[in-house]
Design an enzyme around this catalytic site. Sequence first.
Site, PDB file in Angstrom:
ATOM      1  N   LYS A 190       3.827   4.788 -49.108  1.00 51.54           N
ATOM      2  CA  LYS A 190       2.914   3.918 -49.862  1.00 51.54           C
ATOM      3  C   LYS A 190       1.717   4.795 -50.236  1.00 51.54           C
ATOM      4  CE  LYS A 190       1.841  -0.230 -51.401  1.00 51.54           C
ATOM      5  NZ  LYS A 190       2.532  -0.814 -52.556  1.00 51.54           N
ATOM      6  N   ASP A 194      11.918   0.484 -40.178  1.00 54.75           N
ATOM      7  CA  ASP A 194      12.352  -0.688 -39.419  1.00 54.75           C
ATOM      8  C   ASP A 194      12.822  -1.767 -40.402  1.00 54.75           C
ATOM      9  OD1 ASP A 194      12.710  -2.515 -37.443  1.00 54.75           O
ATOM     10  OD2 ASP A 194      10.598  -2.774 -36.935  1.00 54.75           O
TER      11      ASP A 194
END
Length: 360
Positions: A191, A247
Amino acid sequence: MEYKIAVIQGDGIGPEIVEQGLRVLDKIGQLYGHKFTYTNLLAGGCAIDEKDEPLPAETIEICKKSDAVILGAVGGPKWDNLPGEKRPEKALLGLRGELGLYANLRPAVIYEELKDACPLKPEIIGDSIDIMVVRELTGGIYFGKRGRTKGEKGSEAFDTETYSEAEVERIARIAFQIAQKRRSKVTSVDKANILESSRLWREVVIRVSKDYPGVELDHLYVDNAAMQLIRDPKQFDVIVTSNMFGDILSDEASMITGSIGMLPSASLGYDSFGLYEPIHGSAPDIAGKNMANPIATVLSIAMMLRYSFNLENEAKAVENAVSMVLKNGYRTGDIMSVGMKQVGTKEMGELIMNYIIRDN
Ligand code: NAD
């Protein structure tokens, strides 16, 4: 060659599926002339029952002296009411930390024969989907500084994402090395438009990529990556990402295959040491009923042959046997469809074992 393997069967369906996995491994040993020796160890609920703790010191010690670890699954309703520190799942985090397992590899593969189980449209799946998600496992926001303070408007809480160059470099190297053995493409997910830790992540991945000139590298922001996994999953080969993004994305990638009983995983540390386990849990609802699908465990063992022991031909022999069993119409209950032949856990293990051939 002799390989020392620590075996943690665990709880629920753990012992049943591990038993089938080891039969397959023994067959590989016979055909290729390797000796696999097993030490059975306790972790999870069964360890709580016998030793009053989820991860006995002896288990950690013997795992550390082994060449690899095979784990079934841990947990179940019997231990659900114990406090957090005493719960079976504590063993999983404990093992990762104690064994220095910093890279989690989760393949998401759609088998031709199981395309119907995929929730995506056939034109999106195309010929096949074969993605490897490489998730950083011991750093980032799950391990950063956290806490609560009193702010002007009441309680405040914070979690911190920290990555060092060294942490990013070692996971990036794993991703590039895996891509070299596959279709030579790495997509790094971050990000970097917002997070400083992601900007460092991207810089380091670009620097490391120079050592792997044959591997194509691209970058996606995590929100776009989540969308692209559904829009066009075929574009991905290896995805490398941080602990938290990994995850989430590894669960998303695995669910597009539609069958939890089929999905293996590896957690790697230094010197090719690794822990290999199916991604599913201990499935207490079907434990002891000869209903569990052992394929995820068998494929985890194929990953062990490939990544810890560098036995590519042997890994392929196991994967080919799984494909042949599916091609010939055999299914456990979880992947059963009309016109197929339903078999139990033991029979599935036996079939895979019988379909293993040495052709190299
Ligand atoms: P689960 O993965 O055990 O089961 C979810 C569903 O999938 C169940 O209906 C189960 O029957 C089915 N399923 C799972 N594996 C299967 C297989 N190999 N073949 C056929 N069907 C299969 O998840 P859950 O029910 O949320 O958790 C049960 C227990 O497992 C809990 O105690 C949980 O904490 C634990 N758990 C352990 C691990 C691990 O050991 N790595 C991972 C996840 C959950």
